[in-house]
Write a protein that holds these residues in place. Structure first.
Motif, PDB file in Angstrom:
ATOM      1  N   LYS A  31      -6.006  11.793  -5.879  1.00 35.00           N
ATOM      2  CA  LYS A  31      -6.146  13.179  -5.845  1.00 35.00           C
ATOM      3  C   LYS A  31      -7.352  13.503  -4.785  1.00 35.00           C
ATOM      4  N   VAL A  32      -8.157  12.393  -4.724  1.00 35.97           N
ATOM      5  CA  VAL A  32      -9.285  12.523  -3.837  1.00 35.97           C
ATOM      6  C   VAL A  32      -8.525  12.185  -2.625  1.00 35.97           C
ATOM      7  N   TRP A  33      -7.886  11.499  -2.005  1.00 40.90           N
ATOM      8  CA  TRP A  33      -7.565  10.786  -0.797  1.00 40.90           C
ATOM      9  C   TRP A  33      -6.130  11.944  -0.552  1.00 40.90           C
ATOM     10  N   GLN A  34      -5.443  12.363  -1.269  1.00 42.23           N
ATOM     11  CA  GLN A  34      -4.309  13.106  -0.901  1.00 42.23           C
ATOM     12  C   GLN A  34      -3.524  12.471   0.102  1.00 42.23           C
ATOM     13  N   PRO A  35      -2.945  11.208  -0.165  1.00 44.17           N
ATOM     14  CA  PRO A  35      -2.031  10.524   1.055  1.00 44.17           C
ATOM     15  C   PRO A  35      -0.856  11.215   0.991  1.00 44.17           C
ATOM     16  N   ASP A  36      -0.239  10.974   2.238  1.00 43.38           N
ATOM     17  CA  ASP A  36       1.234  11.281   2.516  1.00 43.38           C
ATOM     18  C   ASP A  36       2.044  10.455   1.703  1.00 43.38           C
ATOM     19  N   ALA A  37       1.693   9.059   1.619  1.00 45.00           N
ATOM     20  CA  ALA A  37       2.685   7.882   1.065  1.00 45.00           C
ATOM     21  C   ALA A  37       1.838   6.892   0.522  1.00 45.00           C
ATOM     22  N   ILE A  38       2.369   6.020   0.050  1.00 44.45           N
ATOM     23  CA  ILE A  38       1.968   4.934  -0.416  1.00 44.45           C
ATOM     24  C   ILE A  38       2.395   3.682   0.007  1.00 44.45           C
ATOM     25  N   VAL A  39       1.437   2.443   0.170  1.00 43.57           N
ATOM     26  CA  VAL A  39       1.945   1.373   0.803  1.00 43.57           C
ATOM     27  C   VAL A  39       1.602   0.251  -0.283  1.00 43.57           C
ATOM     28  N   ILE A  40       2.354  -0.568  -0.775  1.00 46.04           N
ATOM     29  CA  ILE A  40       2.102  -1.539  -1.881  1.00 46.04           C
ATOM     30  C   ILE A  40       2.478  -2.793  -1.237  1.00 46.04           C
ATOM     31  N   GLY A  41       1.412  -3.778  -1.484  1.00 42.25           N
ATOM     32  CA  GLY A  41       1.611  -5.376  -1.018  1.00 42.25           C
ATOM     33  C   GLY A  41       2.706  -5.865  -2.061  1.00 42.25           C
ATOM     34  N   VAL A  42       3.692  -6.679  -1.629  1.00 42.31           N
ATOM     35  CA  VAL A  42       4.577  -7.557  -2.412  1.00 42.31           C
ATOM     36  C   VAL A  42       4.402  -8.815  -2.034  1.00 42.31           C
ATOM     37  N   PRO A  43       4.101  -9.682  -3.101  1.00 41.94           N
ATOM     38  CA  PRO A  43       3.754 -11.043  -2.848  1.00 41.94           C
ATOM     39  C   PRO A  43       5.108 -12.047  -2.770  1.00 41.94           C
ATOM     40  N   TYR A  44       4.954 -12.913  -2.082  1.00 42.15           N
ATOM     41  CA  TYR A  44       5.901 -13.969  -1.790  1.00 42.15           C
ATOM     42  C   TYR A  44       5.386 -15.581  -1.732  1.00 42.15           C
ATOM     43  N   HIS A  45       6.167 -16.347  -2.090  1.00 48.23           N
ATOM     44  CA  HIS A  45       5.739 -17.714  -2.072  1.00 48.23           C
ATOM     45  C   HIS A  45       5.541 -17.923  -0.461  1.00 48.23           C
ATOM     46  N   PRO A  46       4.711 -18.955  -0.036  1.00 48.92           N
ATOM     47  CA  PRO A  46       4.680 -19.338   1.407  1.00 48.92           C
ATOM     48  C   PRO A  46       5.962 -19.413   2.210  1.00 48.92           C
ATOM     49  N   ASP A  47       7.057 -20.006   1.587  1.00 48.39           N
ATOM     50  CA  ASP A  47       8.234 -20.090   2.430  1.00 48.39           C
ATOM     51  C   ASP A  47       9.087 -18.602   2.241  1.00 48.39           C
ATOM     52  N   GLY A  48       8.691 -17.541   1.750  1.00 50.83           N
ATOM     53  CA  GLY A  48       9.271 -16.148   1.642  1.00 50.83           C
ATOM     54  C   GLY A  48      10.065 -16.007   0.512  1.00 50.83           C
ATOM     55  N   ALA A  49      10.326 -16.860  -0.392  1.00 49.84           N
ATOM     56  CA  ALA A  49      10.884 -17.002  -1.554  1.00 49.84           C
ATOM     57  C   ALA A  49      10.136 -15.947  -2.326  1.00 49.84           C
ATOM     58  N   ALA A  50      11.013 -14.960  -3.143  1.00 46.74           N
ATOM     59  CA  ALA A  50      10.557 -14.032  -4.345  1.00 46.74           C
ATOM     60  C   ALA A  50       9.943 -14.856  -5.472  1.00 46.74           C
ATOM     61  N   HIS A  51       9.263 -14.324  -6.219  1.00 51.60           N
ATOM     62  CA  HIS A  51       8.742 -15.088  -7.456  1.00 51.60           C
ATOM     63  C   HIS A  51       8.341 -13.942  -8.512  1.00 51.60           C
ATOM     64  N   GLU A  52       8.003 -14.208  -9.785  1.00 52.06           N
ATOM     65  CA  GLU A  52       7.781 -13.368 -10.657  1.00 52.06           C
ATOM     66  C   GLU A  52       6.949 -11.946 -10.380  1.00 52.06           C
ATOM     67  N   ASN A  53       5.970 -12.307  -9.563  1.00 54.11           N
ATOM     68  CA  ASN A  53       4.812 -11.156  -9.123  1.00 54.11           C
ATOM     69  C   ASN A  53       5.682 -10.121  -8.061  1.00 54.11           C
ATOM     70  N   THR A  54       6.551 -10.854  -7.379  1.00 52.25           N
ATOM     71  CA  THR A  54       7.380 -10.245  -6.447  1.00 52.25           C
ATOM     72  C   THR A  54       8.155  -9.069  -7.202  1.00 52.25           C
ATOM     73  N   ALA A  55       8.747  -9.444  -8.208  1.00 52.22           N
ATOM     74  CA  ALA A  55       9.474  -8.468  -9.027  1.00 52.22           C
ATOM     75  C   ALA A  55       8.586  -7.285  -9.416  1.00 52.22           C
ATOM     76  N   ARG A  56       7.529  -7.848 -10.093  1.00 52.52           N
ATOM     77  CA  ARG A  56       6.419  -6.834 -10.674  1.00 52.52           C
ATOM     78  C   ARG A  56       6.052  -5.790  -9.914  1.00 52.52           C
ATOM     79  N   ALA A  57       5.688  -6.417  -8.475  1.00 55.35           N
ATOM     80  CA  ALA A  57       5.130  -5.525  -7.555  1.00 55.35           C
ATOM     81  C   ALA A  57       6.067  -4.519  -6.972  1.00 55.35           C
ATOM     82  N   LYS A  58       7.154  -4.744  -6.943  1.00 50.69           N
ATOM     83  CA  LYS A  58       8.241  -3.929  -6.451  1.00 50.69           C
ATOM     84  C   LYS A  58       8.720  -2.695  -7.710  1.00 50.69           C
ATOM     85  N   LYS A  59       8.720  -3.497  -8.897  1.00 51.62           N
ATOM     86  CA  LYS A  59       8.734  -2.438  -9.929  1.00 51.62           C
ATOM     87  C   LYS A  59       7.588  -1.475 -10.062  1.00 51.62           C
TER      88      LYS A  59
END
Length: 142
Positions: free
Chosen positions: A64-92
């Motif tokens: 409400k304060v910033w009224q953005p046009d879109a949201i950008v969310i960080g999605v974590p991965y392991h250093p080798d690029g593999a997904a993990h538990e928090n990857t799925a949580r962030a995407k959800k």
């Protein structure tokens, strides 16, 4: 030590989307930053210290304060690029944000952002991580 982001196709981020709110998702704390396409800059604006629906209520206030046009969310991965538990949580969480607030949501690989924020001496590492995520996103736009 940010991970290089491949350029995001302009088709994927329409030119009418200019203002963005970035989120560094966490189970206990969620960092927030805002920025815009024209200046390609971002600033940390604090963290939400809440879980569940309380987190969404706090994010709604920021939207409400910033009224953005879109949201950008960080999605974590392991250093080798593999997904993990928090990857799925962030995407959800990104899908939930889109569903609740009807804004486009873009994902950014957020590996090492917290390390980078801490190394820079950030007082609020979560908000600074969100800022780094948004800066990476803005730099990747063609």
């Amino acid at each position: 030590m940010s991970v290089a982001q491949p350029p995001i196709n302009e088709q994927a981020v329409p030119s009418h989307l200019n203002t963005f709110l970035a989120i560094d998702f966490g189970l206990k704390r969620t960092g927030i930053a805002v920025g815009n396409r024209m200046m390609r800059t971002a600033q940390a604006v604090g963290s939400v210290h809440a879980e569940g629906d309380a987190r969404f209520a706090q994010i709604a206030l920021r939207l409400k304060v910033w009224q953005p046009d879109a949201i950008v969310i960080g999605v974590p991965y392991h250093p080798d690029g593999a997904a993990h538990e928090n990857t799925a949580r962030a995407k959800k969480f990104g899908r939930q944000l889109h569903g609740r607030f009807a804004l486009p949501v873009f994902e950014v690989d957020e590996r090492y952002t917290t390390t980078e924020a801490l190394a820079s001496g950030a007082k609020d590492a979560d908000a600074q991580s969100a800022c780094i995520i948004l800066e990476q996103f803005l730099r990747s736009l063609l």
